[in-house]
Write an enzyme that holds these catalytic residues in place. Structure first.
Site, PDB file in Angstrom:
ATOM      1  N   ASP A 158      56.390  54.046  38.375  1.00 39.95           N
ATOM      2  CA  ASP A 158      55.384  55.065  37.801  1.00 39.95           C
ATOM      3  C   ASP A 158      56.462  56.380  37.501  1.00 39.95           C
ATOM      4  O   ASP A 158      57.446  56.936  38.043  1.00 39.95           O
ATOM      5  CB  ASP A 158      54.421  55.628  38.437  1.00 39.95           C
ATOM      6  CG  ASP A 158      53.357  54.607  38.598  1.00 39.95           C
ATOM      7  OD1 ASP A 158      53.585  53.445  37.888  1.00 39.95           O
ATOM      8  OD2 ASP A 158      52.291  54.578  39.146  1.00 39.95           O
ATOM      9  N   HIS A 193      50.796  56.563  31.950  1.00 41.11           N
ATOM     10  CA  HIS A 193      50.587  57.178  33.105  1.00 41.11           C
ATOM     11  C   HIS A 193      49.985  58.488  32.833  1.00 41.11           C
ATOM     12  O   HIS A 193      50.196  59.142  33.873  1.00 41.11           O
ATOM     13  CB  HIS A 193      51.900  57.047  33.976  1.00 41.11           C
ATOM     14  CG  HIS A 193      51.319  57.144  35.547  1.00 41.11           C
ATOM     15  ND1 HIS A 193      50.526  56.638  36.082  1.00 41.11           N
ATOM     16  CD2 HIS A 193      51.840  58.136  36.477  1.00 41.11           C
ATOM     17  CE1 HIS A 193      50.341  57.050  37.558  1.00 41.11           C
ATOM     18  NE2 HIS A 193      51.152  58.145  37.702  1.00 41.11           N
ATOM     19  N   HIS A 239      49.220  63.588  34.384  1.00 37.24           N
ATOM     20  CA  HIS A 239      48.909  63.355  35.555  1.00 37.24           C
ATOM     21  C   HIS A 239      47.652  63.897  36.371  1.00 37.24           C
ATOM     22  O   HIS A 239      47.624  64.120  37.466  1.00 37.24           O
ATOM     23  CB  HIS A 239      50.211  63.303  36.750  1.00 37.24           C
ATOM     24  CG  HIS A 239      50.170  62.553  37.648  1.00 37.24           C
ATOM     25  ND1 HIS A 239      49.654  62.404  38.879  1.00 37.24           N
ATOM     26  CD2 HIS A 239      50.800  61.361  37.830  1.00 37.24           C
ATOM     27  CE1 HIS A 239      49.855  61.557  39.786  1.00 37.24           C
ATOM     28  NE2 HIS A 239      50.570  60.835  39.181  1.00 37.24           N
ATOM     29  N   HIS A 294      58.420  54.925  42.353  1.00 41.30           N
ATOM     30  CA  HIS A 294      58.765  55.930  41.572  1.00 41.30           C
ATOM     31  C   HIS A 294      60.183  56.155  41.219  1.00 41.30           C
ATOM     32  O   HIS A 294      60.871  56.520  41.930  1.00 41.30           O
ATOM     33  CB  HIS A 294      58.131  57.509  41.871  1.00 41.30           C
ATOM     34  CG  HIS A 294      56.735  57.020  41.989  1.00 41.30           C
ATOM     35  ND1 HIS A 294      56.189  56.384  43.275  1.00 41.30           N
ATOM     36  CD2 HIS A 294      55.560  57.595  41.489  1.00 41.30           C
ATOM     37  CE1 HIS A 294      54.773  56.729  43.387  1.00 41.30           C
ATOM     38  NE2 HIS A 294      54.427  57.178  42.150  1.00 41.30           N
TER      39      HIS A 294
END
Length: 264
Positions: A76, A126, A130, A220
């Protein structure tokens, strides 16, 4: 900005054990219906049987996760300054992964990496900034997702069909917008809280602890300790008999369905 999925998962797990609606509400968890990779595959097989096919067909070159011990490795919030090192590892290990790309200060900061990431796996969404999608109105959710879709398509030539909601938070409104945009939602079962540590050995240990067949691993590539942990994670998973695949391969012969939420 960083997601904290394990904290969300622990709160959700505690609420689920209590099985009390009020506890769920107070925990901040979001309730929704999900489908596991295995159940998706089984549903595709049943649909093939109804049509008289002997078996559901797999995309050319795909691993058959009905037979293989599969697990999906996902990353991510890239691209980042650490992504080139990750791509080198993936090349060396001959592994394809699923990337859920973040827009602002990532896709727009490292546009040259987006195409390179697409060569090493599947590009997903994604969101642009955010933001927690469950706090937004439908038009705001759409903007968060469409900006990434449009940018990725322009840079890599392919439009994402998968998305991962920040912090794993979703609801019927989010799923509805995703369905309209042709996006399936992908959650996870295995993460290392790598946003909170630079200890690569600890990241490795945490991932291996929760790894299981048909699982989806969340890491990540923007955190300092994560990429150095990846070679060892790949080697350890393979030593335990796992075949590393992308999310679409994990679901095949089922095809990701827009608006549906997939979780191991």
């Amino acid at each position: 900005m960083p997601a904290q999925p394990s904290a969300i998962r622990r709160r959700c797990a505690g609420a689920a054990v209590a099985a009390v609606t009020l506890a769920l509400a107070l925990s901040g968890c979001t309730t929704y219906d999900t489908q596991s990779p295995r159940s998706a595959r089984n549903a595709a097989a049943k649909a093939a049987d109804k049509k008289g096919a002997t078996s559901a067909a797999l995309p050319a070159g795909s691993v058959d996760c009905r037979k293989a011990k599969c697990i999906a490795l996902t990353f991510d919030a890239g691209p980042s300054e650490h992504t080139p090192a990750l791509l080198k590892v993936l090349d060396e290990k001959k592994v394809r992964v699923t990337f859920f790309l973040l827009g602002h200060n990532h896709v727009d900061k490292y546009p040259q990496l987006v195409k390179e990431m697409g060569k090493r796996g599947v590009l997903g969404n994604h969101t642009w900034t955010h933001r927690r999608l469950t706090d937004l109105k439908p038009a705001e959710i759409r903007t968060e997702l469409e900006r990434v879709d449009t940018s990725v398509e322009k840079l890599a030539g392919t439009r994402p069909t998968l998305m991962r909601p920040p912090q794993g938070r979703t609801n019927k409104t989010v799923a509805k917008v995703c369905k309209e945009l042709g996006l399936s939602l992908v959650l996870w079962n295995d993460t290392a809280s790598d946003y909170a540590t630079t200890d690569s050995a600890l990241i490795h240990k945490r991932i291996m602890k929760d790894a299981h067949r048909d699982g989806i691993i969340l890491l990540h590539d923007l955190y300092k300790g994560t990429v150095p942990a990846v070679p060892g994670i790949i080697d350890s998973l393979r030593a335990e008999g796992y075949t590393l695949v992308t999310v679409p391969e994990l679901l095949a012969p089922a095809k990701p369905e827009p608006g549906k939420i997939y979780k191991p």
